[in-house]
Design a protein around this motif. Structure first.
Motif, PDB file in Angstrom:
ATOM      1  N   ASN A   7       2.630  10.828  -7.162  1.00 12.91           N
ATOM      2  CA  ASN A   7       3.577  11.274  -8.168  1.00 12.91           C
ATOM      3  C   ASN A   7       2.746  11.165  -9.342  1.00 12.91           C
ATOM      4  N   GLN A   8       1.940  10.252  -9.629  1.00  9.08           N
ATOM      5  CA  GLN A   8       1.209  10.211 -10.996  1.00  9.08           C
ATOM      6  C   GLN A   8       0.111  11.453 -11.004  1.00  9.08           C
ATOM      7  N   ILE A   9      -0.253  11.700  -9.716  1.00 10.01           N
ATOM      8  CA  ILE A   9      -1.314  12.765  -9.745  1.00 10.01           C
ATOM      9  C   ILE A   9      -0.690  14.225 -10.014  1.00 10.01           C
ATOM     10  N   ARG A  48       1.613  19.953  -1.278  1.00  5.92           N
ATOM     11  CA  ARG A  48       0.345  20.204  -0.438  1.00  5.92           C
ATOM     12  C   ARG A  48      -0.776  19.993  -1.234  1.00  5.92           C
ATOM     13  N   LYS A  49      -1.131  20.657  -2.476  1.00  2.00           N
ATOM     14  CA  LYS A  49      -2.132  20.508  -3.462  1.00  2.00           C
ATOM     15  C   LYS A  49      -2.225  19.112  -3.742  1.00  2.00           C
ATOM     16  N   ILE A  50      -1.207  18.322  -4.026  1.00  2.00           N
ATOM     17  CA  ILE A  50      -1.240  16.979  -4.563  1.00  2.00           C
ATOM     18  C   ILE A  50      -1.890  16.366  -3.392  1.00  2.00           C
ATOM     19  N   PHE A  51      -1.235  16.533  -2.331  1.00  2.00           N
ATOM     20  CA  PHE A  51      -1.718  15.482  -0.987  1.00  2.00           C
ATOM     21  C   PHE A  51      -3.233  15.811  -0.529  1.00  2.00           C
ATOM     22  N   LYS A  52      -3.516  16.807  -0.939  1.00  2.00           N
ATOM     23  CA  LYS A  52      -4.940  17.409  -0.522  1.00  2.00           C
ATOM     24  C   LYS A  52      -5.985  16.977  -1.759  1.00  2.00           C
ATOM     25  N   ASP A  53      -5.611  16.690  -2.814  1.00  2.00           N
ATOM     26  CA  ASP A  53      -6.219  16.159  -3.848  1.00  2.00           C
ATOM     27  C   ASP A  53      -6.433  14.730  -3.671  1.00  2.00           C
ATOM     28  N   LEU A  54      -5.443  14.046  -3.271  1.00  2.00           N
ATOM     29  CA  LEU A  54      -5.221  12.427  -3.015  1.00  2.00           C
ATOM     30  C   LEU A  54      -6.222  12.165  -1.796  1.00  2.00           C
ATOM     31  N   GLU A  55      -6.246  13.020  -0.863  1.00  2.00           N
ATOM     32  CA  GLU A  55      -6.948  12.864   0.267  1.00  2.00           C
ATOM     33  C   GLU A  55      -8.516  12.893  -0.048  1.00  2.00           C
ATOM     34  N   GLU A  56      -8.702  13.840  -0.731  1.00  2.00           N
ATOM     35  CA  GLU A  56     -10.112  14.025  -1.078  1.00  2.00           C
ATOM     36  C   GLU A  56     -10.757  13.069  -1.947  1.00  2.00           C
ATOM     37  N   LEU A  57      -9.794  12.408  -3.106  1.00  2.00           N
ATOM     38  CA  LEU A  57     -10.087  11.536  -3.843  1.00  2.00           C
ATOM     39  C   LEU A  57     -10.254   9.913  -3.217  1.00  2.00           C
ATOM     40  N   SER A  58      -9.523   9.858  -2.132  1.00  2.00           N
ATOM     41  CA  SER A  58      -9.592   8.753  -1.396  1.00  2.00           C
ATOM     42  C   SER A  58     -10.720   8.666  -0.297  1.00  2.00           C
ATOM     43  N   GLN A  59     -11.464   9.822  -0.177  1.00  2.87           N
ATOM     44  CA  GLN A  59     -12.693   9.993   0.706  1.00  2.87           C
ATOM     45  C   GLN A  59     -11.662  10.019   2.119  1.00  2.87           C
ATOM     46  N   SER A  80       6.690  13.326   5.623  1.00  2.00           N
ATOM     47  CA  SER A  80       6.873  11.599   5.218  1.00  2.00           C
ATOM     48  C   SER A  80       7.063  11.370   4.020  1.00  2.00           C
ATOM     49  N   TYR A  81       6.592  12.188   2.440  1.00  2.00           N
ATOM     50  CA  TYR A  81       6.577  11.782   1.522  1.00  2.00           C
ATOM     51  C   TYR A  81       7.274  12.943   0.671  1.00  2.00           C
ATOM     52  N   LYS A  82       8.206  12.442  -0.237  1.00  2.00           N
ATOM     53  CA  LYS A  82       8.989  13.387  -1.168  1.00  2.00           C
ATOM     54  C   LYS A  82       8.590  13.077  -2.576  1.00  2.00           C
ATOM     55  N   LEU A  83       7.790  14.126  -3.146  1.00  2.00           N
ATOM     56  CA  LEU A  83       7.539  13.628  -4.625  1.00  2.00           C
ATOM     57  C   LEU A  83       8.547  14.273  -5.554  1.00  2.00           C
ATOM     58  N   THR A  84       8.457  13.890  -6.919  1.00  2.00           N
ATOM     59  CA  THR A  84       9.336  14.236  -7.863  1.00  2.00           C
ATOM     60  C   THR A  84       9.254  15.879  -8.012  1.00  2.00           C
ATOM     61  N   GLU A  85      10.261  16.343  -8.262  1.00  2.00           N
ATOM     62  CA  GLU A  85      10.034  17.827  -8.302  1.00  2.00           C
ATOM     63  C   GLU A  85       9.463  18.269  -9.666  1.00  2.00           C
ATOM     64  N   SER A  86       8.890  19.441  -9.582  1.00  2.00           N
ATOM     65  CA  SER A  86       7.911  19.750 -10.642  1.00  2.00           C
ATOM     66  C   SER A  86       8.891  20.240 -11.740  1.00  2.00           C
ATOM     67  N   ARG A  87       9.851  20.808 -11.617  1.00  2.00           N
ATOM     68  CA  ARG A  87      10.983  21.386 -12.602  1.00  2.00           C
ATOM     69  C   ARG A  87      11.259  19.688 -13.611  1.00  2.00           C
ATOM     70  N   ARG A 119       0.822  -1.057   0.011  1.00  2.00           N
ATOM     71  CA  ARG A 119       0.035   0.111  -0.076  1.00  2.00           C
ATOM     72  C   ARG A 119       0.881   1.420   0.067  1.00  2.00           C
ATOM     73  N   GLU A 120       1.987   1.178   0.681  1.00  2.00           N
ATOM     74  CA  GLU A 120       2.720   2.347   0.821  1.00  2.00           C
ATOM     75  C   GLU A 120       3.610   2.676  -0.595  1.00  2.00           C
ATOM     76  N   GLN A 121       3.976   1.432  -1.199  1.00  2.00           N
ATOM     77  CA  GLN A 121       4.594   1.965  -2.714  1.00  2.00           C
ATOM     78  C   GLN A 121       3.421   2.443  -3.756  1.00  2.00           C
ATOM     79  N   LEU A 122       2.149   1.708  -3.519  1.00  2.00           N
ATOM     80  CA  LEU A 122       1.137   2.270  -4.485  1.00  2.00           C
ATOM     81  C   LEU A 122       0.783   3.739  -4.076  1.00  2.00           C
ATOM     82  N   THR A 123       0.658   3.968  -2.879  1.00  2.00           N
ATOM     83  CA  THR A 123       0.401   5.369  -2.616  1.00  2.00           C
ATOM     84  C   THR A 123       1.411   6.343  -2.993  1.00  2.00           C
TER      85      THR A 123
END
Length: 202
Positions: free
Chosen positions: A137-139, A154-165, A174-181, A128-132
């Motif tokens: 990152n895909q979002i 924070r916008k990505i995390f917020k959307d993921l939380e909302e989509l996962s209800q 806790s989570y480092k996502l790929t840099e936007s650039r 579950r951690e790996q899929l999350t």
């Protein structure tokens, strides 16, 4: 002089009047073996009219269907394939139900929503951690595909939380996502590669 307008209407005009005359003659042949031989000759001629379609799946099957149609299903032979039934020839296909399911964020798409739902059904653990992590990152990649500017994680995390209800809650600590650039650079390289890819002469 007989004009085509005065003759019987062709069922499949793409094969022409001569092929239709051959089919009409084939029906009248009394000897069953000779009738089948005649049908095979007609099929070969029909195939030669459209050599570019020989690589199409079930090309021969289609030809035998066409022969049966041109004969108005009156040709009494042993067909090598199960031909289309006359009653099904003009029957309308079943209506395909339209998917009216609502997509919460169109720029993420329905498949991503389904994957998030699948992640919420997994038990806590590495899978579950790996899929999350992959989903987050895909979002972000999807967001930057449609909104070509930097986005706060924070916008990505917020959307993921909302989509996962509320089932998946992440934070920047806790989570480092790929840099936007980096994502935007890869997107630009992909776009440029498509533009510069040499097209074959048609």
């Amino acid at each position: 002089m007989n004009y085509n307008t005065k003759l019987k209407r062709l069922t499949l005009p793409e094969y022409g009047r001569n092929i239709q005359n051959m089919v009409d003659h084939c029906i009248t042949i009394e000897d069953r073996k000779e009738r089948k031989r005649c049908a095979n000759i007609i099929i070969n001629i029909m195939g030669n009219l459209f050599p570019h379609l020989r690589d199409v799946n079930d090309f021969k099957h289609i030809l035998w269907d066409h022969l049966a149609i041109m004969a108005d299903f009156q040709l009494d032979i042993d067909y090598p394939y199960e031909i289309i039934k006359k009653e099904n020839l003009y029957a309308r296909p079943s209506r395909i139900p339209y998917n009216n399911s609502r997509i919460q964020y169109r720029h993420y798409g329905k498949i991503l929503e389904l994957m998030i739902k699948k992640a919420t059904e997994l038990e806590e653990g590495d899978q579950r951690e790996q899929l999350t992590q992959l989903l987050a990152n895909q979002i972000k990649k999807s967001f930057l595909t449609w909104n070509r500017e930097s986005v706060d994680d924070r916008k990505i995390f917020k959307d993921l939380e909302e989509l996962s209800q509320g089932s998946i809650v992440l934070n920047e600590e806790s989570y480092k996502l790929t840099e936007s650039r980096d994502i935007l650079a890869r997107n630009n390289r992909g776009s440029n590669a498509k533009k510069n890819f040499p097209r074959k002469n048609r």
